[in-house]
Motif scaffolding. Sequence first.
Motif, PDB file in Angstrom:
ATOM      1  N   PHE A  67      73.882 -33.893  64.440  1.00  0.00           N
ATOM      2  CA  PHE A  67      72.935 -32.986  64.662  1.00  0.00           C
ATOM      3  C   PHE A  67      73.379 -31.692  64.569  1.00  0.00           C
ATOM      4  N   ALA A  68      74.286 -31.436  65.336  1.00  0.00           N
ATOM      5  CA  ALA A  68      74.815 -29.867  65.696  1.00  0.00           C
ATOM      6  C   ALA A  68      74.867 -29.577  64.163  1.00  0.00           C
ATOM      7  N   CYS A  69      75.742 -30.204  63.655  1.00  0.00           N
ATOM      8  CA  CYS A  69      76.214 -29.482  62.216  1.00  0.00           C
ATOM      9  C   CYS A  69      75.103 -29.320  61.231  1.00  0.00           C
ATOM     10  N   TYR A  70      73.965 -30.233  61.394  1.00  0.00           N
ATOM     11  CA  TYR A  70      73.017 -29.899  60.246  1.00  0.00           C
ATOM     12  C   TYR A  70      72.180 -29.014  60.956  1.00  0.00           C
ATOM     13  N   TYR A  71      71.894 -28.863  62.134  1.00  0.00           N
ATOM     14  CA  TYR A  71      71.188 -27.883  62.827  1.00  0.00           C
ATOM     15  C   TYR A  71      71.723 -26.229  62.354  1.00  0.00           C
ATOM     16  N   LEU A  72      73.267 -26.382  62.550  1.00  0.00           N
ATOM     17  CA  LEU A  72      73.691 -24.932  62.100  1.00  0.00           C
ATOM     18  C   LEU A  72      73.780 -24.784  60.798  1.00  0.00           C
ATOM     19  N   GLN A  73      73.891 -25.785  59.945  1.00  0.00           N
ATOM     20  CA  GLN A  73      74.041 -25.598  58.587  1.00  0.00           C
ATOM     21  C   GLN A  73      72.701 -24.750  57.908  1.00  0.00           C
ATOM     22  N   ASP A  76      72.417 -21.147  59.949  1.00  0.00           N
ATOM     23  CA  ASP A  76      73.269 -20.485  59.221  1.00  0.00           C
ATOM     24  C   ASP A  76      72.798 -19.593  58.135  1.00  0.00           C
ATOM     25  N   LYS A  77      72.243 -20.748  57.301  1.00  0.00           N
ATOM     26  CA  LYS A  77      71.699 -20.365  55.950  1.00  0.00           C
ATOM     27  C   LYS A  77      70.763 -19.315  55.995  1.00  0.00           C
ATOM     28  N   THR A  78      69.967 -19.552  57.222  1.00  0.00           N
ATOM     29  CA  THR A  78      68.627 -18.623  57.226  1.00  0.00           C
ATOM     30  C   THR A  78      68.736 -17.400  58.141  1.00  0.00           C
ATOM     31  N   LEU A  79      69.759 -17.011  58.605  1.00  0.00           N
ATOM     32  CA  LEU A  79      69.981 -16.236  59.572  1.00  0.00           C
ATOM     33  C   LEU A  79      69.753 -14.727  58.890  1.00  0.00           C
ATOM     34  N   ILE A 197      63.862 -28.156  64.012  1.00  0.00           N
ATOM     35  CA  ILE A 197      64.374 -27.384  65.659  1.00  0.00           C
ATOM     36  C   ILE A 197      65.074 -26.069  65.201  1.00  0.00           C
ATOM     37  N   ALA A 198      65.790 -25.816  63.957  1.00  0.00           N
ATOM     38  CA  ALA A 198      66.540 -24.951  63.826  1.00  0.00           C
ATOM     39  C   ALA A 198      65.709 -23.310  63.565  1.00  0.00           C
ATOM     40  N   PRO A 199      64.466 -23.687  62.930  1.00  0.00           N
ATOM     41  CA  PRO A 199      63.547 -22.446  62.539  1.00  0.00           C
ATOM     42  C   PRO A 199      62.870 -22.001  63.745  1.00  0.00           C
ATOM     43  N   ALA A 200      62.669 -22.998  65.005  1.00  0.00           N
ATOM     44  CA  ALA A 200      62.099 -22.689  66.056  1.00  0.00           C
ATOM     45  C   ALA A 200      62.906 -21.966  67.069  1.00  0.00           C
ATOM     46  N   VAL A 201      64.214 -22.404  67.069  1.00  0.00           N
ATOM     47  CA  VAL A 201      65.058 -21.727  67.904  1.00  0.00           C
ATOM     48  C   VAL A 201      65.388 -20.264  67.323  1.00  0.00           C
ATOM     49  N   GLY A 335      54.458 -24.553  62.635  1.00  0.00           N
ATOM     50  CA  GLY A 335      54.904 -25.198  61.349  1.00  0.00           C
ATOM     51  C   GLY A 335      56.245 -26.141  61.700  1.00  0.00           C
ATOM     52  N   CYS A 336      56.982 -25.590  62.673  1.00  0.00           N
ATOM     53  CA  CYS A 336      58.146 -26.355  63.007  1.00  0.00           C
ATOM     54  C   CYS A 336      57.858 -27.828  63.699  1.00  0.00           C
ATOM     55  N   ALA A 337      56.806 -27.494  64.701  1.00  0.00           N
ATOM     56  CA  ALA A 337      56.253 -28.989  65.036  1.00  0.00           C
ATOM     57  C   ALA A 337      55.895 -30.000  64.134  1.00  0.00           C
ATOM     58  N   VAL A 338      55.193 -29.234  63.177  1.00  0.00           N
ATOM     59  CA  VAL A 338      54.836 -30.233  62.076  1.00  0.00           C
ATOM     60  C   VAL A 338      55.739 -30.949  61.538  1.00  0.00           C
ATOM     61  N   ALA A 339      57.018 -30.304  61.114  1.00  0.00           N
ATOM     62  CA  ALA A 339      57.982 -30.676  60.329  1.00  0.00           C
ATOM     63  C   ALA A 339      58.682 -31.649  61.339  1.00  0.00           C
TER      64      ALA A 339
END
Length: 528
Positions: A67-73, A76-79, A197-201, A335-339
């Motif tokens: 999960f951590a790998c995919y979250y950070l992928q 980090d891409k959208t930063l 979760i990534a966009p929300a955080v 939107g993050c909640a819907v996803a």
Amino acid sequence: MKDDIEEHPPATTVHSVESVNEKLVDYKDVDAALSFLRANVAADGAVPIDEKKLMRKVDWTIMPLMFACYYLQYTDKTLLSYASVMGVIEDTHMPDNGFSNLAIAFYVSFLFCEPLQSFFIQKFPTAKYLGCNVICWGLVVTMNSVCHNYRSVVTLRVLLGIFESACAPSLVILTAMWYKRHEQVSRMGIWYQGTSIAPAVSSLASFGFLHYANSNPHLSFKSWQILFLMFGLITICVGILVVLFLPDNPMKSRLSDAEKVFIIERVRENQTGIENKKLKWNQLKEVFLDIRTWLLSLVVITTNVPNGAVSSFSSLIISGFGYDDYTTLLLNLPGCAVAFVAVGFGTWWAGRYNARGIAIIVLIIPTLIGGALMAWLPEDNRAGLLAGNFMTNTVGASKFSAETVPPSFFFDPADWTQALPLLYSWITSNYAGHTKKIAMNAIVLMSFCIGNIIGPETFRDKDAPKYIPAKLTIVVILAVGICLAITLDLLYSWDNKKRDREAQQELPQDYEFLDLTDKQNRNFRYLL
């Protein structure tokens, strides 16, 4: 962590496995699990194993790191999108079309490096190779904090695409090693939730950084630099943990020998094997000549072409309401909640009812409706337009936007389709033969890139402000995607019925670990 495996008695027994007839099998070609079984299963031993307890242990061993790998992928891409309102555009002197070029640079490097990365994933220890790539892209992210010109940002974007292209195929292969076929889709849903979760955080973190003010005149460190440095260091730490603690396969895990044997025997019924490091050209030929390969590829493309287009259009709508930067950031959260709900429901449904194709269609329909609402509702209907925007998150999550960002920013396809874990699970469930699975992984990820590169091109300046071609693209391409998913589902069902009518194929003992493909093994049945 919730365990959704089938009900079994509290304790089961591991029995011995006899060797395969060596005249029939070249042991350089068989699955690595078979050699382990031959060396570790006692001929007269029977070891009691609590299956539920063991699978909870497996879940907590591998799922958090995956999960951590995919979250950070995703993060980090959208930063760069979040950093755009913190001054990175001005400080690096980006040209007017700078952001769109950065998006293209990322996806083109991702696209061309995917086959090579897939080859390395098969040749090297999977988890350790993944961890090294995570560390490398973490270093790339931290280096963004010292960029002062546009060329350096482009270079780092290319490198980010190269290293991140190893993440998804590694996680797909690792998931297939540990779980039964009906369990794989829900486990993929767990680590794929990183994209929800990534966009929300990231939105909340960026919201906080927007309040940052440098009170020391002698320091020139800005909020966007802190953002890159912080997430880059976190990524490096996670990469180190992956190298140290994520097992390359069940045989190399920290489980006891009896537990390892139990896991291997447990996934025997998959008939897809665990791991084979030998590249087999006949399996490559088979995957390229299979019509289902290209149908699956087209499903990925059709769900990602609108993904880029929808995210671009929804960003324009939100920014067009006149919200300030702070409010726009917070408008990402619904939107993050819907996803999150879409991924959770889709993967649960597919695993529970063996209905991946139906689940994909169910996720596409709300996005199609949402796209239609955004396309044809009047501009003064803010509630309806926002509702349509949020509905598009059942296929692709909307990215951050702000009216202060130049138009080229809106054409950065930085999203993942929520149908992707279902498509991943079709690979692990229906593609047997390790080389064939690896190759199909590469094809699906390359298709993902192609869709995200094509999608934003439907938004042309000459079509502003109504963007009629882009609106039609959202509806038409998604409708095509639904038809393709139905066709693929019917083909799998037709092939299963055809195999049911055939006589049972005589295969050597332990054929499940002989690295046979789904076409070579006529006793194999496809999941829908």
